[in-house]
Write an enzyme that holds these catalytic residues in place. Sequence first.
Site, PDB file in Angstrom:
ATOM      1  N   LYS A   4     -17.321  -6.576  11.497  1.00 18.52           N
ATOM      2  CA  LYS A   4     -18.311  -7.283  12.317  1.00 18.52           C
ATOM      3  C   LYS A   4     -19.590  -7.509  11.531  1.00 18.52           C
ATOM      4  CE  LYS A   4     -17.014  -5.831  16.999  1.00 18.52           C
ATOM      5  NZ  LYS A   4     -17.438  -5.081  18.199  1.00 18.52           N
ATOM      6  N   ARG A  19     -13.164  -0.643  27.743  1.00 18.87           N
ATOM      7  CA  ARG A  19     -11.911  -1.132  27.195  1.00 18.87           C
ATOM      8  C   ARG A  19     -12.221  -1.982  25.964  1.00 18.87           C
ATOM      9  NH1 ARG A  19      -7.772   1.682  29.645  1.00 18.87           N
ATOM     10  NH2 ARG A  19      -8.050   1.717  31.902  1.00 18.87           N
ATOM     11  N   ALA A  20     -11.195  -2.240  25.151  1.00 15.60           N
ATOM     12  CA  ALA A  20     -11.383  -3.060  23.957  1.00 15.60           C
ATOM     13  C   ALA A  20     -11.903  -4.442  24.337  1.00 15.60           C
ATOM     14  CB  ALA A  20     -10.065  -3.190  23.209  1.00 15.60           C
ATOM     15  N   THR A  22     -11.483   3.296  22.581  1.00 19.50           N
ATOM     16  CA  THR A  22     -11.264   4.723  22.792  1.00 19.50           C
ATOM     17  C   THR A  22     -10.567   4.986  24.123  1.00 19.50           C
ATOM     18  OG1 THR A  22     -13.181   5.313  21.447  1.00 19.50           O
ATOM     19  CG2 THR A  22     -12.409   6.964  22.999  1.00 19.50           C
ATOM     20  N   THR A  79     -12.738  -7.147  21.568  1.00 20.26           N
ATOM     21  CA  THR A  79     -12.040  -8.034  20.631  1.00 20.26           C
ATOM     22  C   THR A  79     -11.098  -7.251  19.728  1.00 20.26           C
ATOM     23  OG1 THR A  79     -13.904  -7.884  19.086  1.00 20.26           O
ATOM     24  CG2 THR A  79     -13.902  -9.731  20.615  1.00 20.26           C
ATOM     25  N   SER A  80     -11.012  -5.938  19.900  1.00 27.46           N
ATOM     26  CA  SER A  80     -10.189  -5.107  19.025  1.00 27.46           C
ATOM     27  C   SER A  80      -8.821  -4.849  19.653  1.00 27.46           C
ATOM     28  CB  SER A  80     -10.896  -3.773  18.759  1.00 27.46           C
ATOM     29  OG  SER A  80     -10.847  -2.953  19.909  1.00 27.46           O
ATOM     30  N   ASP A  96     -19.759 -11.447  20.580  1.00 26.86           N
ATOM     31  CA  ASP A  96     -20.194 -10.060  20.360  1.00 26.86           C
ATOM     32  C   ASP A  96     -21.416 -10.075  19.434  1.00 26.86           C
ATOM     33  OD1 ASP A  96     -20.097  -7.372  20.797  1.00 26.86           O
ATOM     34  OD2 ASP A  96     -18.443  -6.963  19.429  1.00 26.86           O
ATOM     35  N   SER A 112     -25.391  -3.552  25.416  1.00 28.48           N
ATOM     36  CA  SER A 112     -24.179  -2.995  26.001  1.00 28.48           C
ATOM     37  C   SER A 112     -24.055  -1.507  25.698  1.00 28.48           C
ATOM     38  CB  SER A 112     -22.948  -3.742  25.475  1.00 28.48           C
ATOM     39  OG  SER A 112     -21.747  -3.109  25.854  1.00 28.48           O
TER      40      SER A 112
END
Length: 495
Positions: free
Chosen positions: A292, A199-200, A207, A202-203, A260, A268
């Site tokens: 980023k 899952r997202a 997808t 920080t966005s 991140d 990750s």
Amino acid sequence: MFRIRKIAIDTYPENTAFLLRSGNGYGVEQFKALRKIEVTADRSAILATLAITDDPGIVGQGEIGLGEQAFRRLGQPEGSLVSIAQAKPPVSLEAVRRKIGGDVLSDSEISAIISDIATYRYSPMEIGAFLVACAGFMTTQETLSLTKAMADVGNRLHWHSPLVVDKHCIGGIPGNRTSMIIVPIVAAHGLIMPKTSSRAITSPSGTADTMEVLANVDLSVERLRSIVASENAVLAWGGRVNLSPADDVLISVERPLRIDTFEQMVASILSKKIAAGSTHLVIDIPVGPTAKVRSQSEAVRLRKLFEYVAGKIGLMIDVVITDGSQPIGRGIGPVLEARDVMAVLRNDADAPGDLRERALMLAGRVLDFDPAVEGGRGYARALDLLASGKALAAMERLIEAQGRQAIVFNAGPFKHEVLASADGAVAAIDCHLMARIARLAGAPMDKGAGIDLLRKVGEQVRRGEPLYRIHAQSETGLGFARELAAGDPGYRIAP
């Protein structure tokens, strides 16, 4: 002994147990001592954070309530007998304390920490301490150790093929939903591409969040295998199939802290790819002033870190450094990004050109892994599969195989247009700020929340004309987003 009662409360990622304050043979002080308990059944046990209630409607005498996560992980039917005992602090916490002090941890120490995190022995506060300590200082060897440890915990998928491809973008560029175009292109070509995504973090959407607008992404291992066997590919949420489960727990804490780092990012991504059975991987690193990765030198450092760790774990990797100066496509947020993806796959005349070209370029790099594709011909092959409609057909088959989404999601009904303050050309768009505005509007939790970009860099605009439209599912979400956009709209207009 206590009888299990299922409590319909979502406490992800923690296990939570509920006990009635009085009538169970414990005093208040004993309850305080039992802040974290071990719940043991005949053939399973979990650690859980203890919550005390004075409401017998929630849980009665002689009962222990288990939140949704705890109940599922214990794996016992409601009414089963269990015992409880005070949980001992994980031994690996001592290594976390040393890391906070600046020490370099050994392979075994990192492995023990990740094992305890994956089995929910750490509280979010303890996970946060580990993440912050690693963000402050982490060696390349520690990054490699972390990657291996995360890949070793949980399931590993194995495919009967020497070539299993994947693609991953490090993120930071709103709307960059190329994977949902690349996967059907590659599937139509005939390569195996089991794409699992988180899952997202920080966005405004990942997808998995965007694909969920179109189809079910919560697939079991058995169903995932079956879909790949029939369609060559899948677009699924990795958390359901228990690939590198420690990563999902870490992400749940990283998200609110907005942590991140390069080292955690590499661990990750690569741990998930190894666990998914990938042998060949394309990595997209967008570089831009608000991405980023902000500079070419940073991108090179990250590329080398990816290449070093990938080489040590036996993964063939192709790192592509791309333009991250502005959002890709027009939509930011699950529904709006899914709209853009399908427009590209349908070859619509008004499909976002930048999203189409980036997806084709990256799909070409993936197809170049195929020994049967003549060197450098991957792009041409990808273009043919998209233009002919074969990629769209592959996507439709994939949606049907995964289970077409029964709910029709639409863009949020609460809208606000942000207007240009002057005549001129759009000189820059702040990717980071656009993502924050979309998240405040409710994305990705609210599928229809997000931003519709009406102007991109280089386009002319007159004062008072709309630059973008914010969508939200609620007036509250729209209010939060409008407030941030009012302070800084994220667009720079040059005369």
